[in-house]
Design an enzyme around this catalytic site. Structure first.
Site, PDB file in Angstrom:
ATOM      1  N   GLU A 177     -32.236 -15.106 -15.772  1.00  0.00           N
ATOM      2  CA  GLU A 177     -33.083 -14.201 -16.560  1.00  0.00           C
ATOM      3  C   GLU A 177     -34.480 -14.778 -16.608  1.00  0.00           C
ATOM      4  O   GLU A 177     -34.830 -15.648 -15.799  1.00  0.00           O
ATOM      5  CB  GLU A 177     -32.489 -14.025 -17.965  1.00  0.00           C
ATOM      6  CG  GLU A 177     -32.323 -15.329 -18.723  1.00  0.00           C
ATOM      7  CD  GLU A 177     -31.763 -15.138 -20.130  1.00  0.00           C
ATOM      8  OE1 GLU A 177     -31.847 -14.036 -20.696  1.00  0.00           O
ATOM      9  OE2 GLU A 177     -31.251 -16.138 -20.678  1.00  0.00           O
ATOM     10  N   LEU A 213     -28.933 -14.119 -21.910  1.00  0.00           N
ATOM     11  CA  LEU A 213     -28.834 -13.383 -23.159  1.00  0.00           C
ATOM     12  C   LEU A 213     -28.513 -11.918 -22.849  1.00  0.00           C
ATOM     13  O   LEU A 213     -29.186 -11.313 -22.007  1.00  0.00           O
ATOM     14  CB  LEU A 213     -30.167 -13.456 -23.923  1.00  0.00           C
ATOM     15  CG  LEU A 213     -30.075 -12.837 -25.312  1.00  0.00           C
ATOM     16  CD1 LEU A 213     -29.373 -13.777 -26.273  1.00  0.00           C
ATOM     17  CD2 LEU A 213     -31.448 -12.476 -25.843  1.00  0.00           C
ATOM     18  N   ARG A 265     -28.719 -34.953 -46.764  1.00  0.00           N
ATOM     19  CA  ARG A 265     -29.092 -35.991 -45.807  1.00  0.00           C
ATOM     20  C   ARG A 265     -29.200 -35.366 -44.432  1.00  0.00           C
ATOM     21  O   ARG A 265     -28.563 -34.357 -44.153  1.00  0.00           O
ATOM     22  CB  ARG A 265     -27.976 -37.057 -45.723  1.00  0.00           C
ATOM     23  CG  ARG A 265     -27.729 -37.837 -46.969  1.00  0.00           C
ATOM     24  CD  ARG A 265     -26.507 -38.758 -46.814  1.00  0.00           C
ATOM     25  NE  ARG A 265     -26.502 -39.457 -45.514  1.00  0.00           N
ATOM     26  CZ  ARG A 265     -25.518 -39.354 -44.628  1.00  0.00           C
ATOM     27  NH1 ARG A 265     -24.465 -38.594 -44.857  1.00  0.00           N
ATOM     28  NH2 ARG A 265     -25.576 -40.009 -43.489  1.00  0.00           N
ATOM     29  N   LYS A 301     -28.207 -16.150 -29.220  1.00  0.00           N
ATOM     30  CA  LYS A 301     -29.635 -16.089 -29.564  1.00  0.00           C
ATOM     31  C   LYS A 301     -29.877 -17.082 -30.687  1.00  0.00           C
ATOM     32  O   LYS A 301     -29.916 -16.727 -31.867  1.00  0.00           O
ATOM     33  CB  LYS A 301     -30.006 -14.645 -29.961  1.00  0.00           C
ATOM     34  CG  LYS A 301     -31.483 -14.340 -29.756  1.00  0.00           C
ATOM     35  CD  LYS A 301     -31.745 -12.855 -29.725  1.00  0.00           C
ATOM     36  CE  LYS A 301     -33.217 -12.514 -29.768  1.00  0.00           C
ATOM     37  NZ  LYS A 301     -34.009 -12.900 -28.608  1.00  0.00           N
ATOM     38  N   TYR A 351     -31.201 -15.994 -34.467  1.00  0.00           N
ATOM     39  CA  TYR A 351     -32.309 -15.092 -34.774  1.00  0.00           C
ATOM     40  C   TYR A 351     -32.190 -13.801 -33.984  1.00  0.00           C
ATOM     41  O   TYR A 351     -31.405 -13.705 -33.040  1.00  0.00           O
ATOM     42  CB  TYR A 351     -33.671 -15.759 -34.520  1.00  0.00           C
ATOM     43  CG  TYR A 351     -34.092 -15.793 -33.063  1.00  0.00           C
ATOM     44  CD1 TYR A 351     -33.478 -16.657 -32.160  1.00  0.00           C
ATOM     45  CD2 TYR A 351     -35.087 -14.944 -32.587  1.00  0.00           C
ATOM     46  CE1 TYR A 351     -33.862 -16.674 -30.829  1.00  0.00           C
ATOM     47  CE2 TYR A 351     -35.478 -14.966 -31.252  1.00  0.00           C
ATOM     48  CZ  TYR A 351     -34.864 -15.833 -30.377  1.00  0.00           C
ATOM     49  OH  TYR A 351     -35.222 -15.852 -29.064  1.00  0.00           O
TER      50      TYR A 351
HETATM   51  N1  PLP Z   1     -33.491 -13.196 -22.548  1.00  0.00           N
HETATM   52  C1  PLP Z   1     -34.105 -14.060 -23.370  1.00  0.00           C
HETATM   53  C2  PLP Z   1     -33.988 -15.526 -23.097  1.00  0.00           C
HETATM   54  C3  PLP Z   1     -34.872 -13.587 -24.456  1.00  0.00           C
HETATM   55  O1  PLP Z   1     -35.475 -14.461 -25.283  1.00  0.00           O
HETATM   56  C4  PLP Z   1     -34.973 -12.187 -24.660  1.00  0.00           C
HETATM   57  C5  PLP Z   1     -35.760 -11.646 -25.767  1.00  0.00           C
HETATM   58  O2  PLP Z   1     -36.512 -12.313 -26.420  1.00  0.00           O
HETATM   59  C6  PLP Z   1     -34.331 -11.327 -23.771  1.00  0.00           C
HETATM   60  C7  PLP Z   1     -33.576 -11.866 -22.726  1.00  0.00           C
HETATM   61  C8  PLP Z   1     -34.409  -9.834 -23.947  1.00  0.00           C
HETATM   62  O3  PLP Z   1     -33.593  -9.422 -25.014  1.00  0.00           O
HETATM   63  P1  PLP Z   1     -33.903  -8.099 -25.840  1.00  0.00           P
HETATM   64  O4  PLP Z   1     -33.983  -6.989 -24.852  1.00  0.00           O
HETATM   65  O5  PLP Z   1     -32.739  -7.966 -26.755  1.00  0.00           O
HETATM   66  O6  PLP Z   1     -35.214  -8.311 -26.545  1.00  0.00           O
END
Ligand code: PLP
Length: 285
Positions: free
Chosen positions: A179, A203, A99, A147, A32
């Site tokens: 994070e 991420l 299934r 993501k 996503y």
């Molecule tokens: N880290 C995580 C786990 C996130 O879910 C998100 C955003 O939802 C971010 C970092 C920040 O990413 P972005 O700046 O692309 O929204």
């Protein structure tokens, strides 16, 4: 009435239906993105679509659209919804199977779903005050760079904050900052902005990239390096960043003030740069 996009057609969100045999539902088997649109202009859409492509490749879901088609769908959805500022949720699951079976279906039929909500960024009083956060051990899997829609660990970790009346959970793994439950985390020590390096444990945020670009453009001293838990706990400033929260000061962590307990000067400056950059995007510069 909110309009969504499901497998090729735009329709009222309330009428959209998918199969309970969809692997997105059964296994959280999907990718996503969340893309903000300001004044109907999607922000960094090419970067979001590129990150989606990297997630899809890594989890072996065939990418249903080339980048130009994705961008056209996003723009059309923005045009069909009522708000000037929107948060576009874009989701590709591996699709339905006959299934329930862990192994992939022989023929992949990815489900493509996009919806729009009004974009609600933090109001001025929250930006001025900052937010409280708690910390927790990061117990997620080892591909946090992807993501994916399998977000149960992130939901559990975010709920730790919500249960304590806080806005975010700051995550530490083996003594290092990774994070937030749904954000990236930056700190400031002695006037220097510090960010953890991209790795499989976090991420790669689109906002994270914008913040580092702005730091470089404006000559703000910064470094991308591993950050110890203790350095976060004794930082002058801690911020969270995301596409919907933008740049938001964390002014208390686990009940203790960060710095003097107010948003610090570096964060206030970065927020001003970010808002200026955003308004240029809104003007189409
Ligand atoms: N880290 C995580 C786990 C996130 O879910 C998100 C955003 O939802 C971010 C970092 C920040 O990413 P972005 O700046 O692309 O929204």
């Amino acid at each position: 009435m909110s309009i969504c996009y499901l497998d090729g057609s735009y329709q009222p969100l309330a009428e959209a239906r998918i199969s309970p045999m969809d692997r997105g539902f059964l296994f959280g088997d999907g990718a996503y993105e969340v893309i903000p649109a300001y004044s109907r202009r999607p922000f960094r859409v090419a970067e979001h679509i590129a990150r989606l492509g990297r997630t899809l490749d890594a989890v072996r879901i065939p990418n249903p659209h080339p980048a130009a088609e994705w961008e056209a769908i996003v723009r059309e959805l923005v045009a069909r919804n009522a708000w000037d500022d929107q948060s576009i949720y874009l989701h590709v699951s591996r699709g339905p199977d006959e299934r329930r079976n862990h192994a992939f279906p022989a023929v992949a039929r990815p489900t493509v779903f996009l919806m729009s909500e009004a974009l609600v960024t933090p109001p001025a009083e929250v930006l001025a005050r900052g937010v409280a956060a708690v910390s927790a051990a990061d117990f997620r899997w080892a591909r946090c760079d992807l993501k994916t829609t399998a977000l149960l660990a992130n939901c559990l970790l975010r709920q730790v904050a919500v249960d304590k009346g806080c806005a975010e959970t700051v995550l530490f793994r083996d003594g290092f900052l990774t994070e937030g439950a749904a954000s990236n985390i930056f700190i400031v020590r002695d006037g220097v902005l510090l960010a953890p390096p991209k790795s499989h444990l976090m991420l790669p945020g689109i906002t994270y990239d914008v913040v580092l670009e702005l730091a470089a453009r404006h000559g703000l001293e910064h470094a991308v390096r591993e950050i110890l838990e203790d350095e976060v706990r004794t930082a002058d400033e801690v911020w969270l960043t995301s596409s919907t929260k933008e740049v938001l000061a964390i002014t208390s962590l686990d009940g203790r003030p960060v710095g003097d307990g107010k948003p610090g000067p570096v964060g206030r400056t970065m927020l001003a740069w970010y808002q200026d950059f955003k308004s240029k995007v809104m003007r189409g510069d």
